[in-house]
Design a protein around this motif. Structure first.
Motif, PDB file in Angstrom:
ATOM      1  N   THR A  39      -0.612 -24.303  62.038  1.00  0.00           N
ATOM      2  CA  THR A  39       0.569 -24.266  62.888  1.00  0.00           C
ATOM      3  C   THR A  39       1.121 -22.857  63.008  1.00  0.00           C
ATOM      4  OG1 THR A  39       1.107 -26.479  62.091  1.00  0.00           O
ATOM      5  CG2 THR A  39       2.850 -25.293  63.194  1.00  0.00           C
ATOM      6  N   VAL A  49       9.063 -22.329  69.485  1.00  0.00           N
ATOM      7  CA  VAL A  49       7.865 -22.930  70.079  1.00  0.00           C
ATOM      8  C   VAL A  49       6.835 -23.083  68.968  1.00  0.00           C
ATOM      9  CG1 VAL A  49       6.023 -22.689  71.778  1.00  0.00           C
ATOM     10  CG2 VAL A  49       8.338 -21.937  72.339  1.00  0.00           C
ATOM     11  N   GLU A  51       3.088 -24.351  67.887  1.00  0.00           N
ATOM     12  CA  GLU A  51       1.747 -24.624  68.384  1.00  0.00           C
ATOM     13  C   GLU A  51       0.898 -25.054  67.203  1.00  0.00           C
ATOM     14  OE1 GLU A  51       1.408 -21.633  72.164  1.00  0.00           O
ATOM     15  OE2 GLU A  51       1.079 -20.783  70.178  1.00  0.00           O
ATOM     16  N   TYR A 119       0.297 -31.569  75.075  1.00  0.00           N
ATOM     17  CA  TYR A 119      -0.969 -31.454  74.355  1.00  0.00           C
ATOM     18  C   TYR A 119      -2.065 -31.128  75.357  1.00  0.00           C
ATOM     19  CZ  TYR A 119      -4.903 -32.671  71.339  1.00  0.00           C
ATOM     20  OH  TYR A 119      -6.056 -32.641  70.606  1.00  0.00           O
ATOM     21  N   THR A 125       1.805 -28.287  71.758  1.00  0.00           N
ATOM     22  CA  THR A 125       2.896 -27.325  71.935  1.00  0.00           C
ATOM     23  C   THR A 125       4.195 -28.098  71.955  1.00  0.00           C
ATOM     24  OG1 THR A 125       1.453 -25.887  73.224  1.00  0.00           O
ATOM     25  CG2 THR A 125       3.821 -25.485  73.387  1.00  0.00           C
ATOM     26  N   THR A 127       8.281 -27.580  72.107  1.00  0.00           N
ATOM     27  CA  THR A 127       9.391 -26.670  72.371  1.00  0.00           C
ATOM     28  C   THR A 127      10.647 -27.290  71.784  1.00  0.00           C
ATOM     29  OG1 THR A 127       8.307 -25.945  74.388  1.00  0.00           O
ATOM     30  CG2 THR A 127      10.650 -25.402  74.148  1.00  0.00           C
TER      31      THR A 127
END
Length: 144
Positions: A39, A49, A51, A119, A125, A127
């Motif tokens: 991550t 954010v 990911e 995805y 991702t 937010t």
């Protein structure tokens, strides 16, 4: 008198295999365990954010839960039923039967009502807008 110096390979005892067997017994086999996903988290000023790498998963296999100030991202491949397997053929080798990832994060500074996820290409991702600081409320109290 010298038989205590017999090399391992002559006794049938494999020290390296024994250590791997102990590791599998103590920690669980790697294919059966739940591991954390890789991550990255960026601060973009007004939001964070996240990911997370979740390669090979379908969107339906990913679950995102918020409980209080804890965000849990989990993904799990389910074993196919015997009926589905027979339609696809017989496996000669199968290493991808089960896999699970889980990551827990503190999100105490996040506005959870405004979070959204996407995805694509194995990357989740998420937010997470930051909570806006509340201005102190000022008011007068009348004297009675």
């Amino acid at each position: 008198m010298m038989n205590y110096l017999t090399p391992f390979e002559r006794t049938g005892y494999d020290l390296l295999r024994s250590m791997h067997d102990w590791e599998d017994t103590f920690f669980g086999k790697k294919s059966d365990s739940i591991t954390a996903c890789k991550t990255d988290i960026r601060d973009t000023g007004d939001s964070y954010v996240l990911e997370a790498e979740l390669p090979g998963f379908q969107k339906e296999e990913i679950q995102i839960d918020v409980q209080g100030d804890v965000l849990t991202i989990s993904a799990k491949h389910q074993e196919k039923s015997e009926e589905e397997k027979s339609k696809e053929g017989t496996y000669l080798r199968r290493e991808r039967s089960y896999c699970a990832y889980q990551q827990k994060l503190d999100i105490s500074g996040v506005d959870t009502a405004q979070m959204h996820a996407a995805y694509e290409n194995g990357i989740l991702t998420l937010t997470m807008p930051k909570k806006q600081p509340t201005a102190p409320v000022s008011h007068q109290i009348p004297v009675q």
